[in-house]
Scaffold this motif. Structure first.
Motif, PDB file in Angstrom:
ATOM      1  N   ASP A  88       0.837  -1.191   0.000  1.00  0.00           N
ATOM      2  CA  ASP A  88       0.000   0.000   0.000  1.00  0.00           C
ATOM      3  C   ASP A  88       0.877   1.248   0.000  1.00  0.00           C
ATOM      4  O   ASP A  88       1.680   1.444   0.893  1.00  0.00           O
ATOM      5  N   SER A  89       0.715   2.082  -1.038  1.00  0.00           N
ATOM      6  CA  SER A  89       1.488   3.318  -1.086  1.00  0.00           C
ATOM      7  C   SER A  89       0.602   4.526  -0.824  1.00  0.00           C
ATOM      8  O   SER A  89       1.095   5.644  -0.735  1.00  0.00           O
ATOM      9  N   PRO A  93       4.043   9.873  -2.512  1.00  0.00           N
ATOM     10  CA  PRO A  93       5.472   9.635  -2.739  1.00  0.00           C
ATOM     11  C   PRO A  93       6.237   9.307  -1.462  1.00  0.00           C
ATOM     12  O   PRO A  93       7.242   8.600  -1.511  1.00  0.00           O
ATOM     13  N   LYS A  94       5.735   9.794  -0.339  1.00  0.00           N
ATOM     14  CA  LYS A  94       6.398   9.510   0.939  1.00  0.00           C
ATOM     15  C   LYS A  94       6.424   8.009   1.180  1.00  0.00           C
ATOM     16  O   LYS A  94       7.288   7.489   1.865  1.00  0.00           O
ATOM     17  N   GLN A  95       5.447   7.307   0.594  1.00  0.00           N
ATOM     18  CA  GLN A  95       5.389   5.861   0.793  1.00  0.00           C
ATOM     19  C   GLN A  95       5.772   5.071  -0.446  1.00  0.00           C
ATOM     20  O   GLN A  95       6.279   3.962  -0.333  1.00  0.00           O
ATOM     21  N   VAL A  97       8.145   5.678  -2.446  1.00  0.00           N
ATOM     22  CA  VAL A  97       9.602   5.590  -2.527  1.00  0.00           C
ATOM     23  C   VAL A  97      10.144   4.436  -1.657  1.00  0.00           C
ATOM     24  O   VAL A  97      10.872   3.578  -2.157  1.00  0.00           O
ATOM     25  N   PRO A  98       9.772   4.375  -0.372  1.00  0.00           N
ATOM     26  CA  PRO A  98      10.200   3.196   0.401  1.00  0.00           C
ATOM     27  C   PRO A  98       9.674   1.884  -0.175  1.00  0.00           C
ATOM     28  O   PRO A  98      10.375   0.861  -0.134  1.00  0.00           O
ATOM     29  N   VAL A  99       8.458   1.916  -0.717  1.00  0.00           N
ATOM     30  CA  VAL A  99       7.910   0.699  -1.320  1.00  0.00           C
ATOM     31  C   VAL A  99       8.818   0.250  -2.470  1.00  0.00           C
ATOM     32  O   VAL A  99       9.142  -0.932  -2.610  1.00  0.00           O
ATOM     33  N   GLN A 101      11.994   0.833  -2.795  1.00  0.00           N
ATOM     34  CA  GLN A 101      13.213   0.263  -2.195  1.00  0.00           C
ATOM     35  C   GLN A 101      12.949  -1.157  -1.716  1.00  0.00           C
ATOM     36  O   GLN A 101      13.789  -2.035  -1.857  1.00  0.00           O
ATOM     37  N   LYS A 102      11.781  -1.343  -1.151  1.00  0.00           N
ATOM     38  CA  LYS A 102      11.447  -2.654  -0.622  1.00  0.00           C
ATOM     39  C   LYS A 102      11.405  -3.685  -1.752  1.00  0.00           C
ATOM     40  O   LYS A 102      11.945  -4.779  -1.632  1.00  0.00           O
ATOM     41  N   ALA A 119       2.405  11.440  -9.547  1.00  0.00           N
ATOM     42  CA  ALA A 119       3.089  12.070  -8.414  1.00  0.00           C
ATOM     43  C   ALA A 119       3.697  11.020  -7.493  1.00  0.00           C
ATOM     44  O   ALA A 119       4.651  11.297  -6.763  1.00  0.00           O
ATOM     45  N   ILE A 122       6.531   8.703 -10.465  1.00  0.00           N
ATOM     46  CA  ILE A 122       7.765   9.290 -10.983  1.00  0.00           C
ATOM     47  C   ILE A 122       8.844   9.407  -9.891  1.00  0.00           C
ATOM     48  O   ILE A 122       9.993   9.084 -10.149  1.00  0.00           O
ATOM     49  N   PRO A 123       8.504   9.842  -8.661  1.00  0.00           N
ATOM     50  CA  PRO A 123       9.552   9.851  -7.631  1.00  0.00           C
ATOM     51  C   PRO A 123      10.152   8.458  -7.362  1.00  0.00           C
ATOM     52  O   PRO A 123      11.288   8.353  -6.923  1.00  0.00           O
ATOM     53  N   PRO A 126      13.476   6.620 -10.273  1.00  0.00           N
ATOM     54  CA  PRO A 126      14.937   6.495 -10.195  1.00  0.00           C
ATOM     55  C   PRO A 126      15.382   5.287  -9.370  1.00  0.00           C
ATOM     56  O   PRO A 126      16.421   4.690  -9.642  1.00  0.00           O
TER      57      PRO A 126
ATOM     58  N   TYR B 328      15.498  -0.597   1.951  1.00  0.00           N
ATOM     59  CA  TYR B 328      14.121  -0.262   2.307  1.00  0.00           C
ATOM     60  C   TYR B 328      14.082   0.479   3.641  1.00  0.00           C
ATOM     61  O   TYR B 328      13.463   1.535   3.769  1.00  0.00           O
ATOM     62  N   SER B 331      15.641   3.869   3.241  1.00  0.00           N
ATOM     63  CA  SER B 331      14.797   4.799   2.506  1.00  0.00           C
ATOM     64  C   SER B 331      13.662   5.312   3.390  1.00  0.00           C
ATOM     65  O   SER B 331      13.312   6.495   3.350  1.00  0.00           O
ATOM     66  N   GLN B 335      13.005   9.368   4.943  1.00  0.00           N
ATOM     67  CA  GLN B 335      11.749  10.101   5.142  1.00  0.00           C
ATOM     68  C   GLN B 335      11.635  10.564   6.593  1.00  0.00           C
ATOM     69  O   GLN B 335      11.266  11.693   6.876  1.00  0.00           O
ATOM     70  N   TYR B 524      13.166  12.856  -4.470  1.00  0.00           N
ATOM     71  CA  TYR B 524      12.069  12.379  -5.318  1.00  0.00           C
ATOM     72  C   TYR B 524      12.375  12.608  -6.797  1.00  0.00           C
ATOM     73  O   TYR B 524      11.840  11.925  -7.653  1.00  0.00           O
ATOM     74  N   TYR B 526      11.064  14.430  -8.609  1.00  0.00           N
ATOM     75  CA  TYR B 526       9.843  14.950  -9.229  1.00  0.00           C
ATOM     76  C   TYR B 526       9.006  15.563  -8.120  1.00  0.00           C
ATOM     77  O   TYR B 526       8.839  14.945  -7.070  1.00  0.00           O
ATOM     78  N   ARG B 570       2.822  -2.109   8.010  1.00  0.00           N
ATOM     79  CA  ARG B 570       2.450  -2.647   6.694  1.00  0.00           C
ATOM     80  C   ARG B 570       1.810  -4.028   6.774  1.00  0.00           C
ATOM     81  O   ARG B 570       0.983  -4.374   5.958  1.00  0.00           O
TER      82      ARG B 570
END
Lengths: 386, 600
Positions: A88-89, A93-95, A97-99, A101-102, A119, A122-123, A126, B328, B331, B335, B524, B526, B570
């Protein structure tokens, strides 16, 4: 006594966190096991299960699960069963991004679907690129997702620019000379969509009498609508999603405007709104189509989810996406590199949205996607021959 | 013109209903109740469920929904809000936010996340004046609102209980001494407010034709502004505020377009508050210090932190975690660190100056956009862009916020909330599209982009932030700012220019918010304005309250719990937000002054 309670609370919170972390790592380590005959192929899904976009996450999940079930019933990918890992994101983007990485860190995941909005997608791009993990943003209509992304970003969604250039052309071809417009004032979707519409309208000589940016979270659009139709345009265009289009079309009718409504979206609240009847839209997926694979998909879907009255382009897009990913894995192999290679090689993958999908390897989008004019009749979208 | 006026009155009707509930609870409990917003969405979904799913008649569903909302309201007040309001209103406010998370997500889990077509229970466009059509539904709504208002005002004026409510709103202590059962009165007010929230929700759905479980927050926020506009605690003010806002907003949108909606709403609010600091009908608050922060420093039970903890924390955060963690966790860590930087900087405003500013997303956005634009177009290096982002955020946010420092009490929080939203809305007008391809930081030719790289950068900036904050607190300047927060009148009497120091504290916080924004933007690569939402502002406030408003290092603990916690949960999947809300309530319940609160 108070001290004891206070201690207890702190300890329990700490325990919660620890439990959470161990559960996360537990899930990750469990997935790397499995030395039985044919190992499972995992696809990640980064989407909203909670929050304001949960509606779409839910639709994606239903379609993914159906598609995975069918693939596995047909022997999986060369015998390897397919399974999905959901994170769940909230499309935040705050979530996301870690997702990302995970998923990158979870070596069993060979491809990731998502996210819902640009939104959030795209973050995360990369990270997927750095992790050499293919990010399949099947719902990302923002052209920049692939245009400014790398070889690891692919999408089977038609771009907003393509959709709304088509809309301007189509309206003009209907003999309409002037339109009033509302569009969502969102950076990742509504504004680029409106700009595409505006540019094409200018090119083909379709007059925009007035265009109003609106917010999808708003409930009352009357002041904007009164202004947008003040010059009595022949037709009205809303560049937006289903729930806001439902509110807009009802309020448009309630201020006495009777011209054709171009817009809306194949979505429960829009389809069920009586004022939306007769709305015209360019669709990639038509639920009522007579194509055999669409019929089979709609039948299977409504059988598995009897509560869902409509099968929309969201479910269709997700269903296609999983099938495309499977086709790519069959072609290139069930590794991250294999799937990437497969994506540039697959041709004419059967699709319920486009008929067949072939990617243009330069844009990493579907080559020449087609839109069909449809109209809302009796709460269902049907092909429109206007 | 007439069309726009009618549209405005109908819109104002819903705001008025919502605003009365908010004002009522505020009046008798001194609590800003975020859960009120959730009753909007809940009322709409419950009615949809009864009418469209169970096939009940609308007139039967209406009282049912009101009863359910009322009972829920009672439950929330007894279980969550009242026990905390005893300690401090700030904790109660935080817990109402947690309650609203739980309510929204429960509703979403029960009813599904989709927007639903609301059944046409009454004709919506059978009448017309000019080209503007409206329906029996609108007339009935106006009628119900009018009757509710008349009954309420009679009840408050002549009813025994009603007079008790008024007495409690005027002076809780005195009411208690006169033998008024304040507890029961507060429960009743909460019940009435919740039922009114449910009613407003039904009206929104009826008017709009679509019901959505999470729709409450947007209309709720405007209703909140309406209540403030009228003067918090004044019921007549709330009604007038609702209608005034509805009509002005309607004309404003007609003149400036729907995109400027939020700018219009908050511009009206700030303009009114600058001229009448207590709202249209409210009293100018007499309390000398900010009610949310200033009065409770002595109430906390502090954890004492021995000196040796600091080097250990530094070693664990800066060396052990980056060594043993996977990407993970790192990252997620980045945040946490960025929000810790923002929140630590915010403690100067929230804790020392005693101003609970609710709009930190504004300066964060300015920092993010500044840094993105100057690195992309002027090719300034990230390392230079970072402090520039902070400076620009501090300067612009201070200029925009300058009119509000004369405003007092809760009003200042709401005005700053407006500032945050207005800043982001203005950015959206100037730069409508998102910015993509924001460069990663570099050292020489090496690009820094991995989770570990960002972790180290963020960690370094956090350590610097904490050092600066520590230095500020120990300096003469810091003590002056603290005096403003501790006792504004005394500070004023000692010749401190209170207004200027509040503005200065806000500028310092905005500087670190800007730094945080810059870090987020480059991580980000973006950004668009949807990232800098009101939720972001609330998150910063929540982190600070949770850690202890007055403690920069408390902000780090707050960030670990609120951001790390959301990730750690999670495993609960869709129930994640609900569990998160429950954990938040538990934490606030047992550490109402913040986890690491400091004694004054």
């Amino acid at each position: 006594m108070k001290k004891v309670l206070q201690r207890a609370a702190i300890v329990s919170v700490a325990g919660f966190m620890a439990l959470g972390l161990s559960a996360c790592s537990g899930a990750a380590s469990a997935s790397t096991g499995g030395s039985d005959a044919k190992s499972t192929v995992y696809f990640g899904v980064s989407a909203a299960e909670t929050g304001p976009y949960a509606q779409y996450g839910q639709q994606f999940k239903e379609a993914f699960d159906l598609a995975a079930e069918q693939v596995n019933a047909n022997g999986g990918i060369n015998g390897h069963p397919v399974a999905l890992k959901y994170e769940d994101s909230q499309s935040d983007p705050k979530q996301s991004v870690p997702v990302a990485q995970k998923f990158v860190g979870d070596s069993s995941v060979v491809l990731v679907f998502g996210d819902y909005s640009s939104a959030a997608s795209i973050p995360a791009s990369p990270i997927y690129t750095a992790g050499k993990l293919l990010q399949y943003g099947f719902n990302n209509s923002n052209p920049d997702f692939t245009a400014k992304g790398t070889q690891y970003q692919w999408s089977s969604s038609i771009t907003t620019a393509a959709t709304y250039s088509w809309t301007a052309d189509y309206i003009k071809k209907q003999g309409i000379k002037s339109v009033g417009v509302t569009y969502l004032n969102t950076a990742d979707w509504g504004i680029p969509a409106y700009q595409a519409f505006q540019a094409e309208a200018k090119k083909v000589g379709l007059k925009i009498t007035d265009a109003e940016g609106v917010l999808d979270t708003s409930d009352d659009y009357k002041p904007s609508l009164i202004k947008a139709v003040a010059d009595k345009p022949q037709a009205f265009v809303h560049i937006g999603y289903g729930p806001d289009a439902a509110k807009i079309v009802s309020q448009l009718r309630s201020i006495g405007y009777d011209g054709t409504f171009y817009g809306g979206q194949d979505e429960e609240s829009f389809d069920g709104t009586s004022a939306a009847e007769g709305a015209v839209n360019g669709s990639e997926f038509v639920e009522t189509s007579s194509a055999p694979n669409v019929k089979a998909f709609v039948k299977a879907f409504t059988k598995k989810y009897p509560k869902e009255t409509d099968v929309t382009s969201f479910e269709a897009g997700a269903y296609d996406a999983l099938n495309v990913a499977v086709a790519a894995a069959e072609k290139g192999g069930i590794t991250r590199e294999g799937i990437l290679k497969g994506f540039s090689e697959i041709k004419n993958v059967p699709s319920v949205v486009y008929g067949k999908i072939t990617f243009d390897p330069n844009t990493r989008r579907v080559a020449s996607p087609k839109l069909t004019p449809t109209t809302l009749k009796g709460g269902k979208w049907v092909v429109y021959n206007g | 013109m007439l069309d726009t006026l009618i549209a405005g009155v109908l819109r104002g009707n819903v705001y008025a209903l919502g605003a009365v509930g908010i004002s009522l609870v505020f009046g008798v409990m001194n609590v800003v109740n975020f859960a009120q917003f959730s009753f909007f969405g809940l009322g709409a979904m419950l009615t949809w469920f009864f009418v469209a799913q169970l096939g009940l008649s609308f007139w039967l569903s209406l009282p049912l929904v009101l009863i359910i909302c009322a009972v829920l309201g009672l439950l929330i007040n007894v279980a969550v809000v009242r026990p905390l309001a005893k300690y401090l209103p700030l904790a109660a406010m935080l817990s109402t936010y947690a309650v609203s998370l739980i309510l929204d997500n429960t509703s979403q889990t029960l009813f599904g996340a989709n927007s639903r077509v609301f059944p046409t229970v009454l004709p919506t466009s059978n009448l017309h004046i000019g080209s503007m059509r409206f329906g029996t539904a609108d007339i009935v709504m106006l009628g119900i609102t009018a009757s509710v208002m008349v009954v309420m005002s009679l009840f408050l004026k002549y009813g025994k209980v009603g007079r008790g409510i008024r007495a409690t709103a005027q002076d809780q202590e005195a009411a208690l001494q006169m033998g008024i059962p304040v507890g029961a009165v507060q429960n009743l007010s909460f019940v009435i407010a919740s039922a009114l929230g449910g009613l407003a929700g039904i009206f929104i759905a009826l008017y709009v034709g679509v019901a959505d479980p999470t729709s409450g927050i947007n209309t709720g926020m405007t209703a909140f502004v309406a209540a403030t506009l009228g003067g918090l605690g004044s019921l007549l003010g709330a009604v007038i505020g609702g209608f005034v806002l509805g009509v002005l907003e309607s004309f404003g949108i007609y003149l400036f377009g729907g995109s400027s909606d939020q700018i219009i709403v908050f511009f009206i609010l700030i303009a009114v508050l600058t001229i009448r600091p207590g709202g249209l009908l409210g009293k100018v608050p007499l309390i000398s210090s900010e009610p949310l922060t200033g009065t409770f420093l002595g109430k906390g039970r502090p954890f004492r932190i021995p000196k040796w903890v600091w080097p250990i924390a530094f070693v664990i955060g800066g060396i052990v975690i980056p060594l043993v963690s996977n990407d993970y966790i790192l990252s997620t860590g980045t945040q946490v660190l960025v929000y810790a930087i923002i929140a630590a900087g915010f403690t100067v405003t929230a804790g020392q100056a005693g101003v609970m500013a609710l709009g930190q997303a504004g300066p964060i956005a300015i920092g993010a956009y500044t840094s993105a634009l100057i690195t992309l177009y002027l090719h300034v290096s990230f390392w230079l862009a970072l402090p520039i982002a902070g400076l620009v955020a501090a300067i612009i946010a201070s200029i925009i916020a300058s009119p509000i420092w004369g405003v007092k009490g809760h009003y200042i929080s709401i005005a700053t909330l407006g500032i945050g939203i207005v800043i982001v809305a203005i950015i959206q007008l100037i730069i409508p599209m998102g910015i993509q391809g924001i460069p990663w930081p570099t050292i020489g030719d090496i690009q820094l982009f991995s989770a570990q790289d960002f972790y180290f950068i963020d960690f370094g900036v956090l350590v610097l932030t904490l050092l600066v904050m520590w230095r500020i607190r120990r300096s003469h300047l810091g003590r002056v700012i603290s005096s403003v927060g501790a006792d504004e009148i005394a500070a004023l009497a000692s010749g401190v220019r209170v207004r200027d120091y509040k503005a200065l504290a806000f500028a310092v916080s905005a500087f670190f918010a800007g730094i945080g924004g810059s870090l987020l933007a480059h991580q980000y690569t973006y950004i668009d304005t949807s990232i800098f939402s009101m939720m972001m502002s609330l998150l910063v406030v929540t982190i600070v309250i949770l850690g202890g408003v007055n403690l920069p290092y408390g902000a780090v603990v707050g960030a670990i719990i609120l951001i790390g916690g959301l990730e750690a949960l999670r495993f609960t999947d869709e129930l994640r937000i609900i569990v998160y809300g429950l954990v938040l309530i538990l934490v606030v319940r047992f550490r109402p002054g913040g986890i690491l609160v400091r004694n004054s």
